[in-house]
Design a protein around this motif. Structure first.
Motif, PDB file in Angstrom:
ATOM      1  N   ASP A   1       0.832  -1.206   0.000  1.00  0.00           N
ATOM      2  CA  ASP A   1       0.000   0.000   0.000  1.00  0.00           C
ATOM      3  C   ASP A   1       0.866   1.255   0.000  1.00  0.00           C
ATOM      4  N   PHE A   2       1.931   1.232   0.783  1.00  0.00           N
ATOM      5  CA  PHE A   2       2.826   2.387   0.850  1.00  0.00           C
ATOM      6  C   PHE A   2       3.525   2.599  -0.490  1.00  0.00           C
TER       7      PHE A   2
ATOM      8  N   CYS B   1       1.059   4.141  -2.950  1.00  0.00           N
ATOM      9  CA  CYS B   1       0.149   5.178  -2.462  1.00  0.00           C
ATOM     10  C   CYS B   1       0.095   6.401  -3.359  1.00  0.00           C
ATOM     11  N   LYS B   2       1.120   6.637  -4.204  1.00  0.00           N
ATOM     12  CA  LYS B   2       1.107   7.786  -5.103  1.00  0.00           C
ATOM     13  C   LYS B   2       0.430   7.472  -6.440  1.00  0.00           C
TER      14      LYS B   2
ATOM     15  N   ILE C   1      -3.601   9.348  -6.171  1.00  0.00           N
ATOM     16  CA  ILE C   1      -3.409  10.297  -5.080  1.00  0.00           C
ATOM     17  C   ILE C   1      -4.723  10.681  -4.412  1.00  0.00           C
TER      18      ILE C   1
ATOM     19  N   GLN D   1      -6.686   8.608  -3.211  1.00  0.00           N
ATOM     20  CA  GLN D   1      -6.841   7.668  -2.107  1.00  0.00           C
ATOM     21  C   GLN D   1      -6.069   8.127  -0.877  1.00  0.00           C
ATOM     22  N   TYR D   2      -4.909   8.766  -1.100  1.00  0.00           N
ATOM     23  CA  TYR D   2      -4.085   9.267   0.012  1.00  0.00           C
ATOM     24  C   TYR D   2      -3.717  10.731  -0.253  1.00  0.00           C
TER      25      TYR D   2
ATOM     26  N   GLU E   1      -3.322  13.230   1.579  1.00  0.00           N
ATOM     27  CA  GLU E   1      -2.406  13.853   2.536  1.00  0.00           C
ATOM     28  C   GLU E   1      -0.941  13.627   2.170  1.00  0.00           C
ATOM     29  N   LEU E   2      -0.676  12.675   1.275  1.00  0.00           N
ATOM     30  CA  LEU E   2       0.702  12.392   0.855  1.00  0.00           C
ATOM     31  C   LEU E   2       1.063  13.041  -0.474  1.00  0.00           C
TER      32      LEU E   2
END
Length: 319
Positions: free
Chosen positions: A2-3, A6-7, A10, A12-13, A15-16
């Motif tokens: 997932d990490f 994660c990009k 974007i 979905q995440y 905040e990153l």
């Protein structure tokens, strides 16, 4: 996983979105990277979004003579060039290389460079005692370890003034001299400061637990209105520098720098995930501590575009 991915989406995440992320990998992982689906996933994600980069953690974790017993590196500054233990901060600075070139471009003032390094180390060390850190435990830890990261900026300007092509063996030779001088003189000054004011708790001679790293210097560049982005080439030539040479340039500096080198390998849009994997393996083989790539056009809303036609390139700002 997932990490790593994660990009890729974007939304979905969110905040990153503005964070640089990297994956730490061990030596044993890199030895077996050619047959690792996880390594393939890293390369695929990097191909899609430019992230994650890679940190070769075994090279970062252990530095003979400067380890704190029982401690492990747990974090870094945003571009993975300065590493830290839990609960401490660091102070970074950079020396502008092109200020040491003679007006006619025929000489580099090495003596002035050495003296400036010593002043810079003394300055960065002094700022540690002036830091306003609300957390008293973190403040005491920071002032005890005294971690600094002195780097450089303006390499491309220096090479241009001296009529040395960025992608050349001559530029690598000069870079090796500049990098080795940086760390040698920084250590001399740290030892001198240690004899005057005391050393950090895990050294018999040095004032600072670490001394050198190469940060991107984008903020410093704007502050002094200069075009020198660390050891990067000029923006308009970055895409034309071969990926292998970009890695060699990073590795040349890394050979002498205590922490890591923030250096992006700029890639054309057509670069494949497999080619990115090869770049990561070459960076490992050349002794880098971290590596980052960016494939042109791999992110939506890329703020700066480079458009080339008939050998002429221009920067286009995305509105």
């Amino acid at each position: 996983m997932d990490f790593i991915q994660c990009k890729n989406d974007i939304t979905q995440y969110p905040e990153l979105a503005l964070f640089n992320i990297s994956v730490t990998v061990s030596d044993s992982f890199m030895v077996n990277a050619a047959s690792s689906p996880l390594f393939d996933a890293i390369c695929t994600a990097s191909h899609q979004s430019g992230d994650p980069g890679i940190i070769f953690i075994d090279r970062v974790q252990f530095k003979e003579g400067f380890n704190v017993p029982g401690e492990r590196i747990v974090t870094s500054v945003p571009c993975s060039e300065q590493f830290m233990y839990e609960g401490e901060t660091c102070t970074l600075g950079a020396i502008n290389l092109d200020r040491f070139v003679s007006e006619n471009g025929n000489a580099f003032d090495l003596a002035d460079y050495r003296e400036t390094i010593r002043y810079a180390v003394s300055f960065l060390d002094a700022t540690i005692d002036k830091l306003e850190i609300p957390d008293l435990v973190m403040k005491r830890r920071t002032q005890s370890l005294r971690r600094i990261g002195l780097g450089v900026m303006g390499l491309a300007n220096l090479l241009m003034k001296m009529s040395i092509p960025y992608e050349s063996e001559e530029s690598l030779a000069l870079s090796s001299l500049l990098a080795s001088t940086l760390t040698k003189e920084a250590e001399k000054e740290s030892i001198r400061l240690g004899s005057l004011y005391g050393t950090h708790p895990y050294s018999e001679s040095r004032r600072n637990i670490t001394l050198t790293c190469l940060q991107p210097t984008g903020g410093i560049r704007r502050l002094i209105d200069d075009d020198g982005f660390s050891i990067e080439p000029f923006f308009t030539e970055a895409i034309h520098i071969s990926p292998i040479f970009a890695v060699r340039m990073a590795a040349t500096w890394q050979q002498h720098i205590e922490n890591a080198v923030s250096k992006t390998v700029n890639l054309v849009h057509e670069t494949s995930a497999e080619e990115i994997g090869a770049i990561y393996r070459i960076a490992y083989e050349h002794g880098c501590k971290s590596i980052t790539i960016y494939r042109d056009g791999s992110r939506e809303g890329q703020p700066i575009q480079l458009r080339c036609k008939d050998g002429q390139c221009a920067i286009v700002l995305d509105e």
